[in-house]
Design a protein around this motif. Structure first.
Motif, PDB file in Angstrom:
ATOM      1  N   LEU A  40     -30.896  -7.711 -89.079  1.00 26.22           N
ATOM      2  CA  LEU A  40     -30.388  -6.332 -89.071  1.00 26.22           C
ATOM      3  C   LEU A  40     -29.061  -6.180 -89.804  1.00 26.22           C
ATOM      4  N   HIS A  41     -28.552  -7.301 -90.268  1.00 24.41           N
ATOM      5  CA  HIS A  41     -27.266  -7.268 -90.959  1.00 24.41           C
ATOM      6  C   HIS A  41     -27.324  -6.325 -92.175  1.00 24.41           C
ATOM      7  N   ARG A  42     -26.289  -5.536 -92.357  1.00 22.10           N
ATOM      8  CA  ARG A  42     -26.193  -4.661 -93.534  1.00 22.10           C
ATOM      9  C   ARG A  42     -25.070  -5.200 -94.407  1.00 22.10           C
ATOM     10  N   PHE A  43     -25.312  -5.340 -95.712  1.00 23.05           N
ATOM     11  CA  PHE A  43     -24.248  -5.836 -96.595  1.00 23.05           C
ATOM     12  C   PHE A  43     -23.956  -4.793 -97.672  1.00 23.05           C
ATOM     13  N   LYS A  44     -22.830  -4.963 -98.350  1.00 24.74           N
ATOM     14  CA  LYS A  44     -22.445  -3.991 -99.373  1.00 24.74           C
ATOM     15  C   LYS A  44     -22.309  -4.657-100.722  1.00 24.74           C
ATOM     16  N   ARG A  45     -22.726  -3.966-101.765  1.00 24.10           N
ATOM     17  CA  ARG A  45     -22.449  -4.359-103.150  1.00 24.10           C
ATOM     18  C   ARG A  45     -21.939  -3.107-103.846  1.00 24.10           C
ATOM     19  N   ARG A  46     -20.799  -3.223-104.524  1.00 25.29           N
ATOM     20  CA  ARG A  46     -20.143  -2.059-105.148  1.00 25.29           C
ATOM     21  C   ARG A  46     -20.059  -0.891-104.167  1.00 25.29           C
ATOM     22  N   LYS A  47     -19.721  -1.202-102.956  1.00 17.78           N
ATOM     23  CA  LYS A  47     -19.524  -0.225-101.869  1.00 17.78           C
ATOM     24  C   LYS A  47     -20.829   0.408-101.396  1.00 17.78           C
ATOM     25  N   ILE A  48     -21.950   0.043-102.010  1.00 25.86           N
ATOM     26  CA  ILE A  48     -23.224   0.625-101.579  1.00 25.86           C
ATOM     27  C   ILE A  48     -23.808  -0.247-100.468  1.00 25.86           C
ATOM     28  N   PRO A  49     -24.139   0.376 -99.328  1.00 23.62           N
ATOM     29  CA  PRO A  49     -24.690  -0.425 -98.225  1.00 23.62           C
ATOM     30  C   PRO A  49     -26.175  -0.723 -98.421  1.00 23.62           C
ATOM     31  N   PHE A  50     -26.578  -1.950 -98.098  1.00 25.19           N
ATOM     32  CA  PHE A  50     -27.988  -2.339 -98.182  1.00 25.19           C
ATOM     33  C   PHE A  50     -28.424  -2.984 -96.878  1.00 25.19           C
ATOM     34  N   ASP A  51     -29.545  -2.523 -96.365  1.00 29.21           N
ATOM     35  CA  ASP A  51     -30.122  -3.148 -95.170  1.00 29.21           C
ATOM     36  C   ASP A  51     -31.047  -4.275 -95.594  1.00 29.21           C
ATOM     37  N   VAL A  52     -31.025  -5.353 -94.839  1.00 33.44           N
ATOM     38  CA  VAL A  52     -31.939  -6.465 -95.134  1.00 33.44           C
ATOM     39  C   VAL A  52     -33.277  -6.233 -94.447  1.00 33.44           C
ATOM     40  N   GLY A  53     -33.260  -6.070 -93.145  1.00 33.30           N
ATOM     41  CA  GLY A  53     -34.517  -6.038 -92.391  1.00 33.30           C
ATOM     42  C   GLY A  53     -34.713  -4.782 -91.571  1.00 33.30           C
ATOM     43  N   PHE A  54     -34.211  -3.646 -92.072  1.00 34.54           N
ATOM     44  CA  PHE A  54     -34.432  -2.399 -91.325  1.00 34.54           C
ATOM     45  C   PHE A  54     -34.521  -1.242 -92.318  1.00 34.54           C
ATOM     46  N   HIS A  55     -35.729  -0.780 -92.555  1.00 37.95           N
ATOM     47  CA  HIS A  55     -35.917   0.350 -93.464  1.00 37.95           C
ATOM     48  C   HIS A  55     -36.284   1.608 -92.711  1.00 37.95           C
ATOM     49  N   TYR A  56     -37.123   1.458 -91.721  1.00 34.20           N
ATOM     50  CA  TYR A  56     -37.459   2.540 -90.805  1.00 34.20           C
ATOM     51  C   TYR A  56     -38.212   1.933 -89.632  1.00 34.20           C
ATOM     52  N   THR A  57     -38.365   2.732 -88.594  1.00 39.33           N
ATOM     53  CA  THR A  57     -39.081   2.223 -87.429  1.00 39.33           C
ATOM     54  C   THR A  57     -39.738   3.377 -86.692  1.00 39.33           C
ATOM     55  N   GLY A  58     -40.720   3.063 -85.887  1.00 40.52           N
ATOM     56  CA  GLY A  58     -41.262   4.047 -84.963  1.00 40.52           C
ATOM     57  C   GLY A  58     -40.649   3.814 -83.589  1.00 40.52           C
ATOM     58  N   ASN A  59     -41.219   4.500 -82.579  1.00 38.43           N
ATOM     59  CA  ASN A  59     -40.904   4.222 -81.172  1.00 38.43           C
ATOM     60  C   ASN A  59     -39.484   4.554 -80.721  1.00 38.43           C
ATOM     61  N   LEU A  60     -38.800   5.429 -81.459  1.00 36.20           N
ATOM     62  CA  LEU A  60     -37.457   5.813 -81.003  1.00 36.20           C
ATOM     63  C   LEU A  60     -37.399   7.293 -80.642  1.00 36.20           C
ATOM     64  N   GLY A  61     -38.575   7.912 -80.467  1.00 34.37           N
ATOM     65  CA  GLY A  61     -38.600   9.330 -80.084  1.00 34.37           C
ATOM     66  C   GLY A  61     -38.224   9.469 -78.613  1.00 34.37           C
ATOM     67  N   PRO A  62     -37.919  10.718 -78.200  1.00 28.40           N
ATOM     68  CA  PRO A  62     -37.582  10.943 -76.792  1.00 28.40           C
ATOM     69  C   PRO A  62     -38.723  10.452 -75.907  1.00 28.40           C
ATOM     70  N   GLY A  63     -38.408   9.668 -74.917  1.00 27.56           N
ATOM     71  CA  GLY A  63     -39.441   9.162 -74.001  1.00 27.56           C
ATOM     72  C   GLY A  63     -40.086   7.870 -74.453  1.00 27.56           C
TER      73      GLY A  63
END
Ligand code: FAD
Length: 499
Positions: A40-63
């Motif tokens: 889940l670590h996020r790193f930066k190159r030229r100040k731009i943030p990049f996610d390694v292992g998290f692009h999107y997910t399901g299962n975070l809706g209410p309930g």
């Protein structure tokens, strides 16, 4: 008070540590890398943030259960969960097909769109979604009225092949490719994929897609705050070299030669790596070889690049792009096949929150399946002694991926400037992932992933290879591990009752 040691600070380690610390245990998390967070670590190159292992997910809706878990732990108020808007979708460009398919994160919208795109396949479309929903109605993580224990006990017996199911629905290869798309999110080729695992992953995205402002790092930071609140300690740059026992049970670990005492230990790295850390006398040889021979999910080439400001902001913000061949995706059979025939995903998790929009340029991530054997000539290298040939190889990979993106989605993507390139070696060395596998050991036909209990008293497993992969799968796996240690149904009751 006796201490519980958690090895690894990815989402699994952070979750199991938080659950046990909340339950009153004294918890110490040990992480070999200098920063916590694992994939889940996020790193930066030229100040731009990049996610390694998290692009999107399901299962975070209410309930939803992961949201309840985060509420139970106190993580929820510390993160800004953002649903993809109504018009957000996965944009699928199937090779040879003129029209792209818009895979919305909604059963009704996706069903309606597919029926427009594949008018002769109404029956197959209805049946596919009905079966996915029927399966998930029997899964406690979706049907919160169900107890956990019978489901977990039955997991090994539900090995029905996804490919046969898809063949029974339709011979339309393009529609099969759409149905099979979620295999990319758990890294198993369709010929090995299990229908129940597919349903579990696909259903969560068909119900809705979510991001978190600040990406995976924000999830990590929130868990770290909660751990501090519960008095748990996190030590980084602390690689566990051995798990020590007193002849009866776990007594601690060795880190850089130092003995650290602990009466329970939860290992969240790849299960194969655990074998070399323990006194194997506790295990049956069959168990040891089963863990050693676990087959792994696909690896990837990852390009972290930059587009000129304004080039594709809107297009990338709430869409993920996939270029894919018709028919079921066979990630493991692409050796020797032209790079143009491989799947390619393009995504920009950073474009979904305000942090990166001000960074003067747009961060774009390209991901393509990669095979460990393609890296054979570099296997012996480490991050400290990579050769010039490896650098040239990465440049070639980047150029191929950019060319693929430009041919598929438009010339503007040809202007992408590579800022970093990951290969299976990167994932091996940065995430301690055998063969650079992105999602751990495969949940697939004919393979039985290890459970959380081991024969060495006090040693437990957690992590993406023990219940399910992905951020959600790994977090729920941690819930199961903590439950096995403290009382499964009691913990399940508390979490699912959390409003
Ligand atoms: C390229 C890529 C894209 C992905 N995209 C998505 C996505 O969009 N959505 C999604 O839900 N999931 C995605 N995933 C999967 C998701 O990131 C993982 O399933 C999840 O983060 C795994 O969490 P974990 O805690 O099980 O493992 P990890 O995050 O790998 O954590 C394990 C930790 O253990 C540490 N460790 C190992 N051995 C030792 C030791 N001996 N001593 C101390 N520490 C040790 C490692 O350094 C690591 O930090 C993606 C993964 C990758 C690689």
């Amino acid at each position: 008070m006796s201490r519980t040691v958690v090895v690894g600070s990815g989402i699994s380690g952070l979750t199991v540590a938080a659950l046990l610390a909340k339950a009153g245990r004294q918890v110490l998390v040990l992480e070999k890398k200098p920063l916590a967070g694992g994939a889940l670590h996020r790193f930066k190159r030229r100040k731009i943030p990049f996610d390694v292992g998290f692009h999107y997910t399901g299962n975070l809706g209410p309930g939803d259960i992961t949201r309840r878990l985060w509420r139970y732990l106190g993580v929820e108020p510390l993160v800004a969960i953002t649903p993809f808007p109504r018009d957000g979708h996965d944009h699928l460009q199937i090779h040879g097909r003129a029209q792209p398919v818009q895979a919305s994160f909604s059963y009704p919208r996706l069903t309606a769109h597919l029926k427009e795109q594949f008018p002769a396949e109404q029956g197959a479309i209805d049946r596919y979604f009905a079966v996915i929903q029927e399966i998930c109605a029997q899964i406690p993580f979706y049907n919160l009225d169900l107890p956990l224990t019978p489901f977990l006990q039955g997991m090994a017996s539900r090995h029905l092949p996804l490919a046969a199911f898809l063949d029974s629905l339709t011979s339309n290869q393009e529609l099969q490719a759409v149905f099979a798309l979620p295999t990319f999110l758990y890294g198993v080729p369709v010929s090995r994929a299990r229908l129940d695992v597919h349903a579990m992953v696909a259903h969560s995205y068909y119900m809705g897609a979510y991001t978190v402002a600040g990406g995976g790092q924000a999830i990590v930071d929130a868990h770290l705050k909660i751990l501090a609140r519960y008095g748990a300690e996190v030590r980084t740059s602390a690689a566990v070299e051995a798990i020590v026992d007193d002849g009866r049970r776990v007594s601690g670990v060795l880190v850089d030669g130092e003995f650290i005492a602990g009466t329970d230990l939860i290992f969240t790295g790849h299960p194969t790596a655990m074998i070399d850390l323990v006194n194997r006398d506790f295990f049956r040889p069959a168990y040891t070889s089963r863990l050693r021979e676990l087959e792994n999910t696909m690896s990837m080439y990852a390009l972290f690049g930059r587009l000129p400001a304004g080039a594709a902001q809107e297009a990338l913000q709430w869409r993920n792009y996939y270029s894919l061949p018709p028919g079921p995706a066979e990630f493991h059979d692409f050796m020797g096949c032209s790079p143009a025939q491989r799947q390619l995903m393009m995504s920009s998790p950073g474009a979904r929150d305000s942090q990166s929009l001000s960074a003067g340029g747009e961060g774009v991530i390209l991901l393509a399946p990669a095979h460990w054997q393609e890296m054979a000539r570099f296997h012996d290298s480490t991050p400290r002694n990579r050769s010039a040939a490896y650098g040239a190889f990465k440049e070639e990979v980047a150029a191929r991926m950019i060319d693929h993106a430009a041919r598929t989605w438009g010339a503007a993507y040809g202007a992408m400037e590579p800022l970093a390139v990951g290969t299976p070696l990167t994932f091996r060395d940065e995430l301690s992932a055998p063969q650079g596998s992105c999602y751990g050991a495969m949940y697939c036909l004919g393979q039985y992933n290890p459970g959380v209990r081991t024969r060495l008293p006090g040693l437990w497993l957690s992590g993406q290879s023990t219940l399910m992969t992905g951020v959600v799968g790994a977090a729920l796996g941690a819930l199961v591990t903590a439950g096995e240690m403290t009382g499964l149904e009691g913990l399940w009751e508390e979490v699912r009752q959390c409003p």
